[in-house]
Design a protein around this motif. Structure first.
Motif, PDB file in Angstrom:
ATOM      1  N   ASP A 135       0.845  -1.195   0.000  1.00  0.00           N
ATOM      2  CA  ASP A 135       0.000   0.000   0.000  1.00  0.00           C
ATOM      3  C   ASP A 135       0.878   1.242   0.000  1.00  0.00           C
ATOM      4  O   ASP A 135       1.255   1.739   1.060  1.00  0.00           O
ATOM      5  CB  ASP A 135      -0.918  -0.004   1.230  1.00  0.00           C
ATOM      6  CG  ASP A 135      -1.804   1.226   1.329  1.00  0.00           C
ATOM      7  OD1 ASP A 135      -1.837   2.043   0.377  1.00  0.00           O
ATOM      8  OD2 ASP A 135      -2.473   1.381   2.365  1.00  0.00           O
ATOM      9  N   PRO A 136       1.217   1.773  -1.173  1.00  0.00           N
ATOM     10  CA  PRO A 136       2.107   2.936  -1.248  1.00  0.00           C
ATOM     11  C   PRO A 136       1.571   4.181  -0.540  1.00  0.00           C
ATOM     12  O   PRO A 136       2.318   5.101  -0.273  1.00  0.00           O
ATOM     13  CB  PRO A 136       2.239   3.191  -2.754  1.00  0.00           C
ATOM     14  CG  PRO A 136       1.769   1.963  -3.427  1.00  0.00           C
ATOM     15  CD  PRO A 136       0.834   1.278  -2.485  1.00  0.00           C
ATOM     16  N   HIS A 137       0.276   4.200  -0.218  1.00  0.00           N
ATOM     17  CA  HIS A 137      -0.315   5.354   0.462  1.00  0.00           C
ATOM     18  C   HIS A 137      -0.218   5.258   1.986  1.00  0.00           C
ATOM     19  O   HIS A 137      -0.597   6.190   2.683  1.00  0.00           O
ATOM     20  CB  HIS A 137      -1.776   5.525   0.037  1.00  0.00           C
ATOM     21  CG  HIS A 137      -1.923   5.717  -1.433  1.00  0.00           C
ATOM     22  ND1 HIS A 137      -1.468   6.834  -2.089  1.00  0.00           N
ATOM     23  CD2 HIS A 137      -2.434   4.907  -2.383  1.00  0.00           C
ATOM     24  CE1 HIS A 137      -1.701   6.714  -3.373  1.00  0.00           C
ATOM     25  NE2 HIS A 137      -2.278   5.551  -3.588  1.00  0.00           N
ATOM     26  N   HIS A 138       0.295   4.137   2.480  1.00  0.00           N
ATOM     27  CA  HIS A 138       0.479   3.965   3.929  1.00  0.00           C
ATOM     28  C   HIS A 138       1.461   5.030   4.420  1.00  0.00           C
ATOM     29  O   HIS A 138       2.473   5.290   3.775  1.00  0.00           O
ATOM     30  CB  HIS A 138       1.027   2.563   4.204  1.00  0.00           C
ATOM     31  CG  HIS A 138       1.171   2.223   5.644  1.00  0.00           C
ATOM     32  ND1 HIS A 138       0.105   1.872   6.431  1.00  0.00           N
ATOM     33  CD2 HIS A 138       2.259   2.181   6.452  1.00  0.00           C
ATOM     34  CE1 HIS A 138       0.525   1.621   7.665  1.00  0.00           C
ATOM     35  NE2 HIS A 138       1.827   1.806   7.689  1.00  0.00           N
ATOM     36  N   ASP A 139       1.165   5.631   5.540  1.00  0.00           N
ATOM     37  CA  ASP A 139       2.041   6.655   6.114  1.00  0.00           C
ATOM     38  C   ASP A 139       3.396   6.034   6.445  1.00  0.00           C
ATOM     39  O   ASP A 139       3.486   5.107   7.243  1.00  0.00           O
ATOM     40  CB  ASP A 139       1.394   7.233   7.367  1.00  0.00           C
ATOM     41  CG  ASP A 139       2.189   8.369   7.981  1.00  0.00           C
ATOM     42  OD1 ASP A 139       3.403   8.483   7.736  1.00  0.00           O
ATOM     43  OD2 ASP A 139       1.585   9.161   8.719  1.00  0.00           O
ATOM     44  N   LYS A 140       4.448   6.553   5.835  1.00  0.00           N
ATOM     45  CA  LYS A 140       5.795   5.988   6.004  1.00  0.00           C
ATOM     46  C   LYS A 140       6.271   6.019   7.450  1.00  0.00           C
ATOM     47  O   LYS A 140       7.126   5.251   7.836  1.00  0.00           O
ATOM     48  CB  LYS A 140       6.787   6.725   5.107  1.00  0.00           C
ATOM     49  CG  LYS A 140       6.557   6.464   3.646  1.00  0.00           C
ATOM     50  CD  LYS A 140       7.530   7.216   2.788  1.00  0.00           C
ATOM     51  CE  LYS A 140       7.189   6.937   1.334  1.00  0.00           C
ATOM     52  NZ  LYS A 140       7.954   7.738   0.427  1.00  0.00           N
ATOM     53  N   GLY A 141       5.723   6.906   8.245  1.00  0.00           N
ATOM     54  CA  GLY A 141       6.137   7.006   9.638  1.00  0.00           C
ATOM     55  C   GLY A 141       5.443   6.011  10.559  1.00  0.00           C
ATOM     56  O   GLY A 141       5.843   5.840  11.700  1.00  0.00           O
TER      57      GLY A 141
END
Length: 113
Positions: free
Chosen positions: A76-82
């Protein structure tokens, strides 16, 4: 333990859908785990007799947990990277198969270390 071993053992704990849970690291009798809870169990965090000095925050910041976070970003590329793996695991629509898939991806990533 190497990260690939940690992730594989944690995945094995979760292989049965009845042993996977959302919303907490583990249940009271340590028979069900979320993804990060399974990593914590493998590393002895919940075992008062364990010689392992890791804490839950250590698990959240561990390389094994980071491999799971990287797997989620691939799924899921939209997942918050933090974010840690927890929001992925705990999402209302999330399935056991999706969590196991994330572990499979993380295990492949860890094989490269």
């Amino acid at each position: 333990m190497k990260n690939v071993e940690i992730l594989t053992a944690a995945r094995d704990l979760l292989n049965d859908p009845a042993k996977w849970m959302k919303g907490d690291f583990c249940n009271m009798d340590r028979t069900c785990f979320c993804g990060l809870g399974a990593i914590a169990e493998v590393q002895g965090v919940f075992d008062p007799d364990s010689l392992n000095a890791m804490t839950v925050s250590d698990v959240l910041e561990s390389k094994a947990a980071d491999y799971l976070r990287q797997a989620v970003l691939e799924i899921d590329p939209h997942h918050d990277k933090g974010h840690t793996f927890a929001p992925f695991n705990d999402a209302p629509h999330r399935t056991h198969a999706e969590v196991i898939n994330a572990f499979d991806i993380a295990i492949e990533k860890a094989k490269g270390e």
